[in-house]
Design a protein around this motif. Structure first.
Motif, PDB file in Angstrom:
ATOM      1  N   GLU A  57       0.832  -1.206   0.000  1.00 53.12           N
ATOM      2  CA  GLU A  57       0.000   0.000   0.000  1.00 53.12           C
ATOM      3  C   GLU A  57       0.868   1.259   0.000  1.00 53.12           C
ATOM      4  O   GLU A  57       0.584   2.218  -0.719  1.00 53.12           O
ATOM      5  CB  GLU A  57      -0.911  -0.008   1.228  1.00 53.12           C
ATOM      6  N   LYS A  58       1.914   1.253   0.804  1.00 52.96           N
ATOM      7  CA  LYS A  58       2.813   2.407   0.866  1.00 52.96           C
ATOM      8  C   LYS A  58       3.512   2.627  -0.473  1.00 52.96           C
ATOM      9  O   LYS A  58       3.689   3.769  -0.916  1.00 52.96           O
ATOM     10  CB  LYS A  58       3.838   2.206   1.979  1.00 52.96           C
ATOM     11  N   ALA A  59       3.905   1.528  -1.126  1.00 56.00           N
ATOM     12  CA  ALA A  59       4.589   1.651  -2.415  1.00 56.00           C
ATOM     13  C   ALA A  59       3.672   2.281  -3.461  1.00 56.00           C
ATOM     14  O   ALA A  59       4.097   3.146  -4.243  1.00 56.00           O
ATOM     15  CB  ALA A  59       5.059   0.275  -2.882  1.00 56.00           C
ATOM     16  N   LEU A  60       2.400   1.869  -3.484  1.00 57.60           N
ATOM     17  CA  LEU A  60       1.450   2.413  -4.455  1.00 57.60           C
ATOM     18  C   LEU A  60       1.177   3.891  -4.204  1.00 57.60           C
ATOM     19  O   LEU A  60       1.187   4.705  -5.137  1.00 57.60           O
ATOM     20  CB  LEU A  60       0.137   1.622  -4.401  1.00 57.60           C
ATOM     21  N   ILE A  61       0.923   4.239  -2.957  1.00 63.71           N
ATOM     22  CA  ILE A  61       0.563   5.620  -2.666  1.00 63.71           C
ATOM     23  C   ILE A  61       1.775   6.537  -2.817  1.00 63.71           C
ATOM     24  O   ILE A  61       1.635   7.724  -3.169  1.00 63.71           O
ATOM     25  CB  ILE A  61      -0.082   5.743  -1.262  1.00 63.71           C
ATOM     26  N   ASP A  62       2.974   6.010  -2.616  1.00 64.46           N
ATOM     27  CA  ASP A  62       4.187   6.806  -2.849  1.00 64.46           C
ATOM     28  C   ASP A  62       4.343   7.134  -4.336  1.00 64.46           C
ATOM     29  O   ASP A  62       4.755   8.245  -4.701  1.00 64.46           O
ATOM     30  CB  ASP A  62       5.422   6.066  -2.339  1.00 64.46           C
ATOM     31  N   LYS A  63       4.003   6.178  -5.202  1.00 62.65           N
ATOM     32  CA  LYS A  63       4.069   6.448  -6.644  1.00 62.65           C
ATOM     33  C   LYS A  63       2.992   7.448  -7.062  1.00 62.65           C
ATOM     34  O   LYS A  63       3.231   8.328  -7.898  1.00 62.65           O
ATOM     35  CB  LYS A  63       3.916   5.140  -7.427  1.00 62.65           C
ATOM     36  N   ALA A  64       1.810   7.302  -6.504  1.00 63.00           N
ATOM     37  CA  ALA A  64       0.749   8.264  -6.798  1.00 63.00           C
ATOM     38  C   ALA A  64       1.181   9.667  -6.402  1.00 63.00           C
ATOM     39  O   ALA A  64       0.959  10.642  -7.125  1.00 63.00           O
ATOM     40  CB  ALA A  64      -0.531   7.871  -6.064  1.00 63.00           C
ATOM     41  N   TYR A  65       1.833   9.773  -5.250  1.00 62.14           N
ATOM     42  CA  TYR A  65       2.300  11.066  -4.741  1.00 62.14           C
ATOM     43  C   TYR A  65       3.403  11.626  -5.644  1.00 62.14           C
ATOM     44  O   TYR A  65       3.444  12.831  -5.927  1.00 62.14           O
ATOM     45  CB  TYR A  65       2.812  10.880  -3.318  1.00 62.14           C
ATOM     46  N   LYS A  66       4.275  10.769  -6.115  1.00 60.71           N
ATOM     47  CA  LYS A  66       5.407  11.191  -6.935  1.00 60.71           C
ATOM     48  C   LYS A  66       4.949  11.882  -8.218  1.00 60.71           C
ATOM     49  O   LYS A  66       5.573  12.858  -8.662  1.00 60.71           O
ATOM     50  CB  LYS A  66       6.270   9.967  -7.276  1.00 60.71           C
ATOM     51  N   TYR A  67       3.860  11.389  -8.817  1.00 62.83           N
ATOM     52  CA  TYR A  67       3.399  11.928 -10.105  1.00 62.83           C
ATOM     53  C   TYR A  67       2.133  12.785  -9.971  1.00 62.83           C
ATOM     54  O   TYR A  67       1.398  12.973 -10.930  1.00 62.83           O
ATOM     55  CB  TYR A  67       3.127  10.778 -11.072  1.00 62.83           C
TER      56      TYR A  67
END
Length: 717
Positions: free
Chosen positions: A308-318
């Motif tokens: 979950e953290k990995a997905l939301i970190d990517k969403a945040y990045k872009y």
């Protein structure tokens, strides 16, 4: 002579009255222009209209007797009628407009941006926004290649229209004009549906705006072109024009094109709509909204904290290219993923001032209240939301919150009030069952249940289990003592979701991780009922006992429209939690000690022994050998992907949240996110590597290899 004089007086009175009405109407038109020009509440027009109409009785009397009244001569009837007219008008306008906002239609909201600076945004107040249900668009010609557009057009229009804060759009899958009118008429003036067709790569999209009160078409127009996203941008403008949002109001908010903030890859969009996130991310690696949607779904159902953290970190990045609302949603979800509850709550409250009807914001705030056990705050917020906006979603939230707070009579009274407005709605009266059972009014609950079975015959599969609950409660009254034994936390064997039961005064409360609080109903000596008719399911929670009659697990029997599904949740305490944390941190000695303590306490927890197998395997094999083992299997197996990251083996399927795998043998692995699964690798007769899954079978207490459907894949060439 007297008759002639009276006739002239009446003619003169009517002339004055006509002049008054013309002047009043002209004044109202001028006021309406002023209000629109300076964004002031349109409620002033309605208030002034009532005043102008309300004083007509006194004006008629004055116009008829104006010669005498102008000389200061008032008769008794006039001394009574004039004040009475004014007092009555004051009372009527007070009750009619006392709670109405007569100030500006906009308000300024402050928030902290990513740079830590204070930013402000001017937005339209909730009560002045236009509600707009959006329903599926129907294909004129059935083509499986474009079947995704049934939901796709609906979703894309929702995303586009959500940028305009003059609107409060929401999605619904309700079908049929009668059902759509029944759903949307209470809180909305319009709803949107439509059709589409594709011929020779030309898209034809026809939005149809309908009157929410009667289902009649207000406006429709066909848009043609080769670029679907540009067409939908035009449709969005057309919809807003035809539901009363002027160009000045539309220009008040930034209106990004869909290909700017959503994705410029139609194929990536299609896969995202179909929930094939892995392929969507592959086609558009910067698809921020797709990462976000995948992440929020994973968080809601607790699929795995690390993934979950990995997905939301990517969403945040872009996320920089997204509308501000989406950027803030991602930041909030990131706080929740990292369990920063205070920050999440503060930002949620700020953003709910901007978007009070946003379903995600409201759901996440309820989840935060659940995680932090703020029962009073949860109830107060539900009451405030419903008082400001009496929508279906807010009504359901208030219903659930009132049951949690034990305010059963209030719920029943509210449902009865809605029944008066919708006497023929076959679902409204069924909502009374839960509060009646929780209140202990079993006689009334039986009457409601009997009526449910007669009218909602297609509910029979999830209605029948309630019969046994009612029969039990006829003979057994819940007490604090009988409810206290259910307290404790239980974790799913198929995800990281937990169910925690705790007492609040004399009431038993349940909290599902990352979801709202709820009030379970006693259903047997060792059983609770959750779910309900508003959720279209009934769940019987059967608490399993060990030899000491202590609860060690819950077997859930979920009844929906056509079947019963069973799930297992296992008692989850600090010893198990500490063991798992130590294992994830690589502290094998501490992990082994805690696992052995946990097994002693819970000998039926089969997955604890699997974790010990992993610890033993790691102790007996070098890091180099395990690394070599990982490298021999990594790669793609159809929809499965295995890779090594920071010397750890990870698994992901169709872009869902990644999970960490732990070896227990040379060819089998376990996950702390999926207790009931083992992940295996084998070589087929023709020498190809294959990925298989073993599932734990409770009846036989064995691991069974799953070979059917999409559970067995060969490694891609």
């Amino acid at each position: 002579m007297r008759e002639e004089k009276r006739k002239k007086k009446w003619i003169k009175t009517l002339q004055f009255l006509a002049a008054y009405l013309v002047a009043a109407w002209t004044f109202l038109q001028f006021i309406d222009w002023i209000l629109n020009r300076y964004d002031i509440s349109p409620n002033w027009v309605d208030l002034l209209l009532w005043i102008f109409i309300g004083i007509i009785p006194s004006l008629v009397i004055y116009f008829y007797h104006q010669d005498r009244i102008n000389n200061g001569i008032l008769k008794l009837r006039e001394k009574i009628i004039f004040p009475l007219n004014l007092i009555s008008l004051a009372v009527i306008t007070y009750f009619g407009f006392g709670s109405s906002d007569l100030g500006a239609t906009t308000k300024e909201i402050s928030y902290t941006n990513d740079e830590g600076n204070l930013s402000t945004q001017l937005i339209t107040k909730e009560e002045f926004r236009i509600g707009l249900p959006i329903y599926q668009f129907t294909a004129k010609t059935q083509d499986t290649a474009y079947a995704w557009l049934d939901d796709g057009i609906q979703e894309l229009l929702y995303q586009d229209l959500s940028q305009d804060k003059n609107l409060s759009p929401y999605l619904s899958d309700t079908e049929g004009t009668v059902n759509r009118v029944s759903e949307s008429r209470i809180f909305n003036d319009y709803y949107l549906e439509g059709t589409f067709d594709i011929k020779d790569s030309i898209y034809s999209i026809t939005p149809i705006i309908k009157n929410a009160k009667n289902g009649k078409t207000v406006s429709e127009k066909t848009f043609d072109g080769t670029d679907l996203l540009y067409i939908l941008d035009d449709v969005s403008v057309y919809v807003r024009e035809n539901i009363g949002i002027t160009e000045d109001k539309r220009d008040f908010y930034i209106d990004l094109n869909l290909n700017e903030f959503y994705s410029n890859s139609l194929e990536a969009i299609r896969h995202n709509i179909e929930s094939n996130y892995y392929r969507a991310h592959e086609l558009d690696p910067e698809f921020s909204i797709s990462y976000f949607e995948n992440g929020q779904r994973s968080i809601r159902f607790s699929n795995g904290a690390e993934g979950e953290k990995a997905l939301i970190d990517k969403a945040y990045k872009y996320s920089n290219k997204l509308p501000l609302q989406k950027q803030l949603q991602i930041r909030i979800l990131r706080y929740i993923a990292y369990e920063e509850w205070d920050l999440a709550e503060k930002l949620l409250k700020l953003q709910l001032e901007i978007d009070p009807n946003d379903n995600l914001y409201n759901r996440l705030l309820n989840a935060v209240y659940g995680e932090t056990k703020q029962i009073k705050a949860y109830i107060k917020y539900a009451e405030d939301r419903y008082s400001k906006n009496k929508s279906i979603d807010n009504g359901n939230n208030l219903l659930n919150a009132s049951l949690v707070s034990g305010d059963y009579d209030k719920v029943i009274s509210a449902i009865k009030a809605i029944e008066v407005v919708q006497p023929n709605n076959p679902e409204i009266f069924a909502l009374k069952l839960r509060p009646q059972l929780l209140k202990g009014d079993i006689e009334s609950a039986q009457k409601t249940q009997d009526r449910v079975k007669i009218i909602n015959t297609n509910w029979i599969n999830f209605v029948k289990p309630v019969d046994t609950v009612i029969e039990y409660l006829k003979k057994n009254k819940p007490t604090k003592r009988t409810l206290e034994k259910f307290t404790g936390k239980y974790r799913s064997e198929n995800s990281e979701q937990t169910h925690e039961f705790f007492m609040d005064d004399e009431r038993l409360i349940r909290h599902v991780s990352n979801q709202e609080l709820s009030a379970p109903i006693l259903a047997g000596d060792d059983k609770l009922m959750t779910g309900g008719y508003s959720y279209r399911n009934t769940t019987i929670n059967e608490f399993l006992t060990d030899k000491n009659r202590d609860y060690y697990a819950i077997k859930l029997h979920l009844y929906n429209f056509n079947r019963r599904i069973n799930y297992h949740y296992w008692r989850y305490d600090d010893t198990i939690k500490n063991a798992e944390k130590a294992l994830m941190d690589g502290d094998y000695e501490k992990a082994e000690m805690n696992y052995k303590l946990a097994i002693e306490e819970y000998p039926n927890h089969y997955f604890l022994k699997q974790a010990l197998k992993h610890i033993e395997y790691v102790k007996n094999n070098s890091k180099e050998k395990i690394a070599e083992q990982y490298n021999s299997i990594i790669g793609s197996y159809n929809s499965r992907l295995f890779w090594v990251e920071d010397d750890k083996l990870y698994y992901e399927r169709n872009g869902l949240s990644k999970i960490h795998l732990y070896p227990i043998t040379e060819d089998k692995y376990i996950s702390l996110s999926r207790y009931a699964n083992q992940y295996a690798f084998e070589t087929t007769e023709d020498g190809r590597l294959a990925s298989a899954v073993y599932s734990y079978k409770h009846d036989s207490q064995t691991w069974e290899k799953l070979t059917e459907g999409d559970n067995y894949f060969l490694k891609d060439d």
